[in-house]
Design an enzyme around this catalytic site. Structure first.
Site, PDB file in Angstrom:
ATOM      1  N   ASP A 178       0.872  -1.102   0.016  1.00  0.00           N
ATOM      2  CA  ASP A 178       0.112   0.120  -0.086  1.00  0.00           C
ATOM      3  C   ASP A 178       1.042   1.069  -0.087  1.00  0.00           C
ATOM      4  O   ASP A 178       1.541   1.515   0.893  1.00  0.00           O
ATOM      5  CB  ASP A 178      -0.689   0.034   1.318  1.00  0.00           C
ATOM      6  CG  ASP A 178      -1.728   1.287   1.077  1.00  0.00           C
ATOM      7  OD1 ASP A 178      -1.426   2.257   0.975  1.00  0.00           O
ATOM      8  OD2 ASP A 178      -3.203   0.940   1.377  1.00  0.00           O
ATOM      9  N   HIS A 179       0.794   1.876  -1.110  1.00  0.00           N
ATOM     10  CA  HIS A 179       2.205   3.029  -1.320  1.00  0.00           C
ATOM     11  C   HIS A 179       2.032   4.082  -0.159  1.00  0.00           C
ATOM     12  O   HIS A 179       2.823   4.849  -0.125  1.00  0.00           O
ATOM     13  CB  HIS A 179       2.295   3.453  -2.700  1.00  0.00           C
ATOM     14  CG  HIS A 179       1.338   4.552  -3.001  1.00  0.00           C
ATOM     15  ND1 HIS A 179      -0.011   4.286  -3.533  1.00  0.00           N
ATOM     16  CD2 HIS A 179       1.219   5.901  -2.873  1.00  0.00           C
ATOM     17  CE1 HIS A 179      -0.716   5.234  -3.606  1.00  0.00           C
ATOM     18  NE2 HIS A 179       0.050   6.391  -3.358  1.00  0.00           N
ATOM     19  N   HIS A 204      -5.962   2.669   1.406  1.00  0.00           N
ATOM     20  CA  HIS A 204      -5.154   3.819   1.724  1.00  0.00           C
ATOM     21  C   HIS A 204      -5.841   4.597   2.950  1.00  0.00           C
ATOM     22  O   HIS A 204      -5.124   4.872   4.007  1.00  0.00           O
ATOM     23  CB  HIS A 204      -5.029   4.926   0.725  1.00  0.00           C
ATOM     24  CG  HIS A 204      -4.362   4.462  -0.713  1.00  0.00           C
ATOM     25  ND1 HIS A 204      -3.271   3.571  -0.565  1.00  0.00           N
ATOM     26  CD2 HIS A 204      -4.682   4.897  -1.806  1.00  0.00           C
ATOM     27  CE1 HIS A 204      -3.240   3.172  -1.905  1.00  0.00           C
ATOM     28  NE2 HIS A 204      -3.560   3.757  -2.595  1.00  0.00           N
TER      29      HIS A 204
HETATM   30  C1  BG6 Z   1      -3.760   5.197  -6.112  1.00  0.00           C
HETATM   31  C2  BG6 Z   1      -5.158   5.269  -6.528  1.00  0.00           C
HETATM   32  O1  BG6 Z   1      -3.601   4.044  -5.415  1.00  0.00           O
HETATM   33  O2  BG6 Z   1      -3.578   6.186  -5.150  1.00  0.00           O
HETATM   34  C3  BG6 Z   1      -5.366   6.845  -7.274  1.00  0.00           C
HETATM   35  O3  BG6 Z   1      -5.369   4.431  -7.505  1.00  0.00           O
HETATM   36  C4  BG6 Z   1      -4.956   7.881  -6.341  1.00  0.00           C
HETATM   37  O4  BG6 Z   1      -6.491   6.952  -7.946  1.00  0.00           O
HETATM   38  C5  BG6 Z   1      -3.594   7.537  -5.839  1.00  0.00           C
HETATM   39  O5  BG6 Z   1      -4.703   8.971  -7.039  1.00  0.00           O
HETATM   40  C6  BG6 Z   1      -3.351   8.528  -4.785  1.00  0.00           C
HETATM   41  O6  BG6 Z   1      -1.972   8.617  -4.130  1.00  0.00           O
HETATM   42  P1  BG6 Z   1      -1.162   9.854  -3.879  1.00  0.00           P
HETATM   43  O7  BG6 Z   1       0.381   9.228  -3.460  1.00  0.00           O
HETATM   44  O8  BG6 Z   1      -1.085  10.578  -5.111  1.00  0.00           O
HETATM   45  O9  BG6 Z   1      -1.968  10.421  -2.940  1.00  0.00           O
END
Ligand code: BG6
Length: 487
Positions: A180-181, A243
Site C-alpha cells: 500500500d504505497h 489507503h
Molecule cells: C492510488 C489510486 O492508489 O492512489 C489513485 O489508485 C490515487 O486513484 C492515488 O490518485 C493517490 O496517491 P497519492 O500518493 O497521489 O496521494
C-alpha cells in the site's frame, strides 16, 4: 546495504516499473543501499532483449526527470547510480500464464529472490500459482523467496479472501509483501513516532479528550487516462479499505509492544477489525460534473475518456466510521476522499473537545473553537496544532494561532519517489509497512455493506473544483459538525 538478491519484475515494461520502481532503485543505488550482487530480471510478454529493456528504461528515466510534475524531477541523472542499475537489468520474454515462463525462470535465478508483481490484478493469483508449482517459492537458509503484490488486492471481501487463500497455498504469509504505497510516505510512517515518542500526546489521544477525527485525501486531478480501471472500481474501492484504512490504523491503533512487523501489524488488524460495518446512511457517494480548477474549465467525469456517458461510478466518498473499542467508543471518524476537489490535501485532523467556556463568557467570541491537530501528509509534510490565545492589546480577546512545523525545516529530505523504503524493507525482510492478510480483509469487511447498497444507489453531483457534494456537508451537520477547509 540490503543483501544481494535478484528482483524479478513481472510487467517490466509497464507504467509502474517506469514511474516508480526504476527511480526508487536509482535512489537506493545513490544512497549505497544496494549490494553489488543485486540484479534485475524483467519479465514481459512482448519481444525484447537485455539491451532493449535497458534502453527503454533509460529513456523513461530521462523523460521523467524532465517532467516538473514528477517526484523524480531532477537537473540530471547521476551516471554512476543509473549505471549501477542499468548494467544489472536483464530481460526474459514470457507469458504470465504459461508454465514455460516459470521453467525458464528456474534456470535464470538462484539464491535470494524478490518477485514483484507489477501487473494487472487478474494475474496476481495465477502468477503466484505458477511460481509455487515451479518450486520457485521454496526458501532455504541462505535463500529467501518473497513476493510483492500491488493493489488492488481483491475487489470485495469474498475476492480478497479467495486471493489470500489461493496464494497462501503456495507459500507462507511471511513471504508475501502486499503493497500500500501510502505506507511508503514518510509522514505516514512518522505518525507512529509522533504518537508514541511524545509523552504529552498519548494521554489525550482518546475518547475523553478527542471530539472527532477527520481523515481527508483530496485530489485535484481527475480520473485522467485511467477510466478503464476506474469505471468498475470507483473511489470507495480505490482508496478506502486500503489507503484510508492505513491512515486510520496509524492514527487510532493501540501502542504496539515493539516496532516488529508482527506487533505493529497485529495492532493495526485489531483496530481495523473494531471498525463497525459502515451503515449506508453514514456514507455519501459523489461524482464530479464540469467545473473549474485554478481558473480553467474542466470536464465532468462522464466526459472523461473510457467512461460511460451514464456512468454511476463514484469519484468521491464521505463516510462516518464508528470504532467499537475502549479508546474510541463514541468518537466519530469522518473520512473523505475524492478526485477534482478544491485542493490537493491528504491529512488527518484530530479535533479536541473544547475547554469550558465560562472563564471567557465576557470576551468577544461566540464560542471557543476547539483545538485541532492537523497531521499533513501531502503536499506538505508536517503537523500543526490550532490554539486559542489572547490577541495583544488592553482587552481580553481570543484569537487563533497555529503552532506547527514542517519536516523540511528541520531535516534534509532524502530523495524519495515513494517506493524506496518499501523496496528496501522487502529486500531486508521487514514487513512492517506491508499489509497482512487479516488487515486487508478487515478493511473489505468494513465497507462490505456499502458495496452491496451502492449497486443501485445514485451518485450525488459536485462541480469539479469544489469540496464535494452537499450531502457530505449534511452528513456532518447532522452531528453538529463541519468539515475542515481544504486550503
Ligand atoms: C492510488 C489510486 O492508489 O492512489 C489513485 O489508485 C490515487 O486513484 C492515488 O490518485 C493517490 O496517491 P497519492 O500518493 O497521489 O496521494
Amino acid at each position: 546495504p540490503a543483501p544481494p538478491c535478484t528482483l524479478v519484475i513481472f510487467g517490466a515494461a509497464g507504467d509502474l516499473t517506469k514511474r516508480l520502481l526504476m527511480p526508487s532503485l536509482y535512489n537506493l543505488a545513490g544512497s549505497g543501499l544496494l549490494d553489488p550482487g543485486f540484479t534485475i530480471l524483467g519479465v514481459d510478454h512482448n519481444d525484447g532483449s537485455d539491451e532493449g529493456l535497458r534502453t527503454e528504461l533509460t529513456t523513461s528515466m530521462e523523460t521523467l526527470s524532465k517532467d516538473p510534475g514528477s517526484e523524480f524531477h531532477a537537473d540530471r541523472i547521476d551516471p554512476k547510480s543509473w549505471g549501477f542499475i542499468r548494467e544489472r537489468i536483464h530481460f526474459l520474454k514470457g507469458d504470465f500464464e504459461d508454465a514455460g515462463t516459470f521453467e525458464a525462470l528456474k534456470g535464470k535465478v538462484s539464491g535470494n529472490v524478490v518477485f514483484y508483481l507489477a501487473v494487472a490484478p487478474r494475474f496476481f493469483g495465477s502468477l503466484v500459482d505458477g511460481l509455487g508449482r515451479a518450486g520457485l517459492l521454496k526458501q532455504a537458509d541462505d535463500a529467501f523467496r518473497r513476493v510483492v503484490i500491488e493493489k488492488p488486492f481483491g475487489s470485495d471481501l469474498a475476492s480478497a479472501r479467495a486471493l489470500n487463500a489461493q496464494i497462501l497455498k503456495q507459500a507462507d504469509e511471511s513471504q508475501f509483501y502486499r503493497i500500500d504505497h501510502f505506507l511508503g510516505k514518510e509522514t505516514v510512517q512518522s505518525i507512529m513516532a509522533l504518537r508514541f515518542a511524545n509523552g504529552m500526546l498519548e494521554p489525550v489521544w482518546r475518547r475523553e479528550y478527542v471530539d472527532s477525527i477527520q481523515i481527508t485525501a483530496g485530489e485535484t486531478v481527475g480520473v485522467e487516462e485511467r477510466g478503464g480501471f476506474y469505471e468498475p472500481t470507483g473511489a470507495l474501492r480505490d482508496m478506502v479499505p486500503n489507503h484510508m484504512f492505513q491512515l486510520l490504523c496509524m492514527v487510532a491503533m493501540e501502542p504496539p509492544n515493539s516496532f516488529s512487523a508482527e506487533d505493529v501489524r497485529g495492532e493495526k488488524a485489531k483496530l481495523a477489525q473494531a471498525v463497525k460495518p459502515i451503515r449506508p446512511d453514514h456514507a455519501v457517494r459523489g461524482q464530479y460534473v464540469a467545473g473549474a480548477l485554478e481558473g480553467k474549465p474542466v470536464v465532468g467525469y462522464r466526459e472523461e475518456p473510457h467512461v460511460a456517458k451514464d456512468s454511476n461510478t463514484e469519484t468521491y466518498v464521505a463516510l462516518k466510521l464508528e470504532i467499537d473499542n475502549w479508546r474510541w467508543a463514541g468518537v466519530p471518524f469522518y473520512v473523505r476522499t475524492g478526485k477534482r476537489m478544491t485542493g490537493r490535501r491528504t491529512e488527518i485532523a484530530i479535533l479536541f473537545k473544547p475547554a469550558p467556556f465560562q472563564l471567557f463568557a465576557d470576551t468577544p467570541v461566540a464560542e471557543l473553537s476547539p483545538n485541532v491537530m492537523r497531521i499533513t501528509i501531502d503536499p506538505d509534510h508536517g503537523a500543526g496544532t490550532e490554539l486559542n490565545v489572547k490577541v495583544p492589546g488592553p482587552q481580553m480577546q481570543i484569537g487563533r494561532v497555529t503552532m506547527g512545523f514542517k519536516y523540511a525545516d528541520f531535516f534534509k529530505n532524502q530523495p524519495n519517489v515513494g517506493y524506496e523504503t518499501l523496496l528496501y524493507d522487502c529486500m531486508t525482510g521487514d514487513a512492517t509497512l506491508f499489509q497482512r492478510a487479516d488487515n486487508i480483509e478487515a478493511g473489505w469487511a468494513a465497507v462490505e455493506p456499502l458495496l452491496e447498497a451502492w449497486k443501485t444507489a445514485p451518485v450525488e453531483d459536485y462541480a469539479a473544483g469544489t469540496p464535494g457534494p452537499k450531502a457530505a456537508d449534511d452528513l456532518l451537520a447532522r452531528d453538529g459538525r463541519h468539515w475542515l477547509g481544504l486550503d
